[in-house]
Structure formats: C-alpha cells, structure tokens
Write a protein that holds these residues in place. Structure first.
Motif, PDB file in Angstrom:
ATOM      1  N   ARG A  28     -13.930   1.367   1.755  1.00  0.00           N
ATOM      2  CA  ARG A  28     -13.318   1.098   0.452  1.00  0.00           C
ATOM      3  C   ARG A  28     -12.028   0.282   0.610  1.00  0.00           C
ATOM      4  NH1 ARG A  28     -10.999   5.687  -1.031  1.00  0.00           N
ATOM      5  NH2 ARG A  28      -8.950   4.688  -1.122  1.00  0.00           N
ATOM      6  N   ALA A  31     -12.629  -3.246   1.526  1.00  0.00           N
ATOM      7  CA  ALA A  31     -13.097  -3.997   0.355  1.00  0.00           C
ATOM      8  C   ALA A  31     -11.942  -4.314  -0.583  1.00  0.00           C
ATOM      9  CB  ALA A  31     -14.173  -3.201  -0.385  1.00  0.00           C
ATOM     10  N   GLU A  32     -11.009  -3.388  -0.676  1.00  0.00           N
ATOM     11  CA  GLU A  32      -9.889  -3.570  -1.604  1.00  0.00           C
ATOM     12  C   GLU A  32      -8.904  -4.622  -1.117  1.00  0.00           C
ATOM     13  OE1 GLU A  32      -9.512   0.906  -3.591  1.00  0.00           O
ATOM     14  OE2 GLU A  32      -8.110   0.250  -2.060  1.00  0.00           O
ATOM     15  N   LEU A  33      -8.638  -4.597   0.202  1.00  0.00           N
ATOM     16  CA  LEU A  33      -7.532  -5.412   0.715  1.00  0.00           C
ATOM     17  C   LEU A  33      -7.931  -6.415   1.778  1.00  0.00           C
ATOM     18  CD1 LEU A  33      -5.111  -2.388   1.063  1.00  0.00           C
ATOM     19  CD2 LEU A  33      -4.983  -4.134  -0.704  1.00  0.00           C
ATOM     20  N   ASP A  36      -7.735  -7.924   7.314  1.00  0.00           N
ATOM     21  CA  ASP A  36      -6.350  -8.117   7.760  1.00  0.00           C
ATOM     22  C   ASP A  36      -5.357  -7.402   6.854  1.00  0.00           C
ATOM     23  OD1 ASP A  36      -6.745  -9.955  10.031  1.00  0.00           O
ATOM     24  OD2 ASP A  36      -7.580 -11.263   8.491  1.00  0.00           O
ATOM     25  N   GLY A  37      -5.670  -7.364   5.572  1.00  0.00           N
ATOM     26  CA  GLY A  37      -4.747  -6.745   4.624  1.00  0.00           C
ATOM     27  C   GLY A  37      -4.710  -5.236   4.717  1.00  0.00           C
ATOM     28  N   GLU A  46      -5.066   7.552   3.818  1.00  0.00           N
ATOM     29  CA  GLU A  46      -5.942   7.866   2.685  1.00  0.00           C
ATOM     30  C   GLU A  46      -7.080   8.794   3.091  1.00  0.00           C
ATOM     31  OE1 GLU A  46      -7.000   5.336  -0.328  1.00  0.00           O
ATOM     32  OE2 GLU A  46      -5.353   3.915  -0.118  1.00  0.00           O
ATOM     33  N   ILE A 114     -18.889  -6.294  -0.365  1.00  0.00           N
ATOM     34  CA  ILE A 114     -17.657  -7.034  -0.596  1.00  0.00           C
ATOM     35  C   ILE A 114     -16.975  -7.301   0.745  1.00  0.00           C
ATOM     36  CG2 ILE A 114     -15.317  -6.855  -1.509  1.00  0.00           C
ATOM     37  CD1 ILE A 114     -16.454  -5.352  -3.895  1.00  0.00           C
ATOM     38  N   ASN A 117     -18.899  -9.890   2.911  1.00  0.00           N
ATOM     39  CA  ASN A 117     -18.813 -11.279   2.489  1.00  0.00           C
ATOM     40  C   ASN A 117     -17.416 -11.858   2.599  1.00  0.00           C
ATOM     41  OD1 ASN A 117     -21.197 -12.878   1.177  1.00  0.00           O
ATOM     42  ND2 ASN A 117     -21.621 -10.692   0.888  1.00  0.00           N
ATOM     43  N   ARG A 118     -16.417 -10.996   2.506  1.00  0.00           N
ATOM     44  CA  ARG A 118     -15.061 -11.487   2.690  1.00  0.00           C
ATOM     45  C   ARG A 118     -14.895 -12.018   4.111  1.00  0.00           C
ATOM     46  NH1 ARG A 118     -10.461 -10.147   2.472  1.00  0.00           N
ATOM     47  NH2 ARG A 118      -9.585 -11.336   0.778  1.00  0.00           N
ATOM     48  N   GLU A 119     -15.432 -11.310   5.063  1.00  0.00           N
ATOM     49  CA  GLU A 119     -15.228 -11.704   6.454  1.00  0.00           C
ATOM     50  C   GLU A 119     -16.048 -12.938   6.813  1.00  0.00           C
ATOM     51  OE1 GLU A 119     -12.693 -10.546   8.089  1.00  0.00           O
ATOM     52  OE2 GLU A 119     -12.435  -9.427   6.243  1.00  0.00           O
ATOM     53  N   ASN A 178     -19.195  -9.095  -5.666  1.00  0.00           N
ATOM     54  CA  ASN A 178     -18.013  -9.365  -4.846  1.00  0.00           C
ATOM     55  C   ASN A 178     -16.793  -9.806  -5.636  1.00  0.00           C
ATOM     56  OD1 ASN A 178     -19.849  -8.885  -2.873  1.00  0.00           O
ATOM     57  ND2 ASN A 178     -19.924 -10.960  -2.095  1.00  0.00           N
ATOM     58  N   THR A 179     -16.997 -10.293  -6.832  1.00  0.00           N
ATOM     59  CA  THR A 179     -15.841 -10.658  -7.646  1.00  0.00           C
ATOM     60  C   THR A 179     -15.859  -9.860  -8.944  1.00  0.00           C
ATOM     61  OG1 THR A 179     -17.033 -12.535  -8.622  1.00  0.00           O
ATOM     62  CG2 THR A 179     -15.677 -12.986  -6.694  1.00  0.00           C
TER      63      THR A 179
END
Lengths: 224, 224
Positions: A28, A31-33, A36-37, A46, A114, A117-119, A178-179
């Motif tokens: 989670r 996916a949220e950040l 790297d974030g 968490e 998510i 696909n971000r990576e 994803n968006t």
DNA sequence: CAAAATTAATCAAACGATTGATTAGTTAAA
DNA sequence: TTTAACTAATCAATCGTTTGATTAATTTTG
C-alpha cells in the motif's frame, strides 16, 4: 501480561501472517508514495514492527519489494495461462474469460498494479525494470496469442492491429487503476472504494471492454 | 579572454536558454528515475551547472518540477481547446483533429508525459497531485465534450460509454509512451527512437485510434 | 568617459535531516 | 541451553538546501 499457550502450528501461522502483514502494508505504501518515496521507517511504522524486522525477514528494502511480487504473480499467471491454453472454447469465449479474470484481479489488487507500473515507467533500465518487464510480458503474451489465434482462425478481423490492441486493453486498465484521482473524476465515483469496485466498476468495465473489442475485431460482413 | 559586446536582448536570450537547458535535463532525469529517485546533484551534474543554481533559479527541487510543467502545458492546451470550440467542423472531424494534435504532442514530449503520469499515479493525495490532476483534466474535458456533443447530435452511437472511452484513448497513449520497455517489446521497435516515432509510430497510432473509435462510436445502421 | 556602487550569476563547502542498513544485546520459544 | 524472534541504538551515506565568498555584468555617479 497474559501469556498464551501456543502450539507450533499456530506459531508458523502467526509468523507468516506477520510477514504477510508487512507485505500488505508495504504494498500500500509503495503504491501511495512510490518505491523511492516510501521509506523503510514509514513501512515498519505503519506495520507496527521494528524497522530491523524488514531486513531480518526480507534482507533489504528491495527484498521487500521483490517479496511483494513473488506473492502476487504466481497464482495469477497460471490462471491466465490456463485460459490461453484451453482448446475447448473458441476465440471469442477465450477473450471473454481472459477479460473477466484479468479485470477482476487487477481491480482488486490495485495497489500492487499501481506499484508495478510506477516502477516500470522509469525509462532508465535496471535489473528491477527488466524483471518487471518479464513478469508483465507473460500476461501480455497470453492475450496476444488469443488475438493472433483468432485472426488466424478467421474469427477476428484480419486487418486488426494486434500490437496496438494490446496497448488499448492494458492501457485502459492502467488508466482506471493506476491514476485513481483522474479516473475517479472522469467516472464520477471513487474507483478505490471496494464496494463500488465490485458493484459498479468491474461489471461496467468488463461490458465496455468486450463491446469495444467486439466492435473492432468483428469481421465487417458478420452480424451478431 | 575575449569580451563579446552583447546587448541586453542577447543576454536575456542566453539566460533563458540556460534555464531551459536545466529544465530539459531535469525533465529527462525525472522521467528516467522518478521525482524521488532523481537527486538535485544528478540533475545539476548532468546539466553541467552548479547545484545551487537549481535553488537560485527555481527555489527548490519542487520548483524545478513545477517550472517544467508551466513550460509545457500552456501552448498545448490552447491548441486542443481551439479544436474543441471549432464550430465549423463536425464531430468526426473534431475527433480526427484532436487525435492528430494530441498524439503528435505526447509522443514527441514523451519525457514530460512520463514524468507527469508517474507522479499522478501516487494514490496518496497532496498539493502536487492535485495540481497535476487539474492540468490533465483540462485535456480530458475537451475530449469528453467532443464525444458528448457527437452523441447529442446523433453522429455517435448513443450507447457508447463516454467515460470509459476516455480511459481507452488516454490509457492507450500512456501505455505506449509511459512504459516504453513494454511497448517496445510488444511493437517490435524502439518507441523512444525519434525517427521511428515520426515515421512509424505516430501515423500507425493515429490510424489505429481512429479506426478503433470509428468502430465503437459508429451507429449500427450507418455505413461508411 | 572612467571610477565607484550595485546587482546578478556562480561556486565550493557545509548544514541538519533522513535514508537504508547493521550492530550488539534482550526476550521468548523449543 | 540453544535457537529464533525481536529491539534500541547507531552506522555511514546521501538527501535537499543554505551559506559566504567570488566573479562578471550593469548602472550610477562624478
């Protein structure tokens, strides 16, 4: 403090539950950040575990990331593969089945997709993107084969652009999943709400996708 | 050292050129590694400027990010808006024009759109994602209005799912542009190669998209 | 015009904060 | 008692940002 008596079976269950819990949270947060974030402190915080436990269980931050993958991909891909290899149904039915299974999975496990696909959207190649590419390509290939087979058999329009059709089905899915900020505003409801996903989004998405593909793949002289 | 005589005009040109150069590099690096993955040291290093110049010119890392946006969005959106508001052409022609302009832009400025979509795919809201959402929604709304108008006029099939059609056009684009490792393997050529983009990808993508939308939006009793 | 004053651009160095990772030590279970 | 699970403290490295100083360019002044 009360001390419960717990047998070995129970312990192993709890251990894997704990690891699973960490992966749930990590999935989670990633996916949220983004990879790297998201920091290991945040994930462990968490998840309610000590930070060192991430390294104890998974070796490293990247280990956590890869563990999330291994947990998700195996069962999913065998299901899709079995649909692709099922010779008892025709191409249209295969397409239907594939879409049903695929859309169910990706909407439900949206955090994972998510994250995935971000990576892969990082244009600079590295070991991780290569691994993700291979994973994704397996799902893509199954779909491609269904289309190619349908065209070869004469079920689908031979002028169809197989490759770009791949972009359409997976791209449409990505856009919705994803968006979520965008797709929620376009659709007028919260695409991340589990109830709405099951009651509204999934059936509507399936119906739309089948209608769209039918319109495009149908031979021009055919009638339904 | 030779000292060139330079008027004020020339000076300002060079200054904006330098800022522009930094933004060019930053745009690429952000696309390659993501916002969090790209460090200010790396950007300034690749741009050949001192690290402090980023803060001197743009205030902060986020300032660089926002400056990239402001540079790209303005002209693009006015073009699309003018197509949407053009009353001299019918809905089908509007659709064609929109697709031509849109596909040209997003394929050419792929770094920007990769960067944009990576950040908006973070499911946790913040000030930045809200801003990006607003920007993207402007393009989406133009497309939505074209479709809605076409349906209202009777040009397009009234049973069409407007909202999910949005997901398809923008999703298909995203798939090709934002996940180049995947789309390159699917299509069989390098989607990041500028020559291939212009000679192969753009025309093929436009043709496909128009055919797909025509198949889906065409009234069932119509013939072309 | 030339000197002085002012502003803009650039730099190396360092800041405090945070990152992922590791340690040595403690607790609990077998 | 031995092993596994867990923790607090700490590590070096890197992060984005800021600093004070320096150079270059422009404007003001005499």
């Amino acid at each position: 403090m009360i001390n419960f008596v717990r047998d070995k079976k129970k312990m192993e269950k709890e251990k894997t539950d704990k690891k699973d819990h960490i992966l749930d949270v990590a999935e989670r947060v990633f996916a949220e950040l983004g990879y790297d974030g998201a920091s290991t402190r945040m994930i462990s915080g968490e998840a309610g575990v000590n930070m060192a436990m991430l390294n104890y269980y998974f070796g490293s931050k990247e280990g956590v990331f890869l563990a999330i993958f291994e947990r998700r991909i195996t069962t999913f891909q065998t299901v899709l593969l079995s649909i692709g290899n099922d010779d008892s149904i025709n191409s249209w039915e295969k397409l239907d089945k594939y879409l049903d299974s695929y859309i169910d999975k990706v909407v439900t496990n949206n955090c994972f997709h998510i994250m995935l696909n971000r990576e892969i959207s990082k244009s600079k190649k590295n070991e991780l993107t290569d691994q993700i590419t291979d994973i994704i390509m397996k799902n893509v290939t199954v779909f491609q084969n269904i289309i190619a087979e349908g065209i070869k058999k004469g079920d689908f329009n031979k002028d169809a652009d197989q490759q770009l059709l791949v972009a359409t089905i997976f791209g449409t899915k990505n856009y919705i999943v994803n968006t979520p900020h965008i797709s929620s505003r376009v659709l007028g409801f919260d695409v991340l709400d589990t109830n709405i996903q099951n009651d509204v989004l999934k059936p509507r998405f399936k119906k739309y996708m089948k209608t769209l593909l039918k319109a495009y793949l149908q031979n021009e002289n055919d009638n339904k």
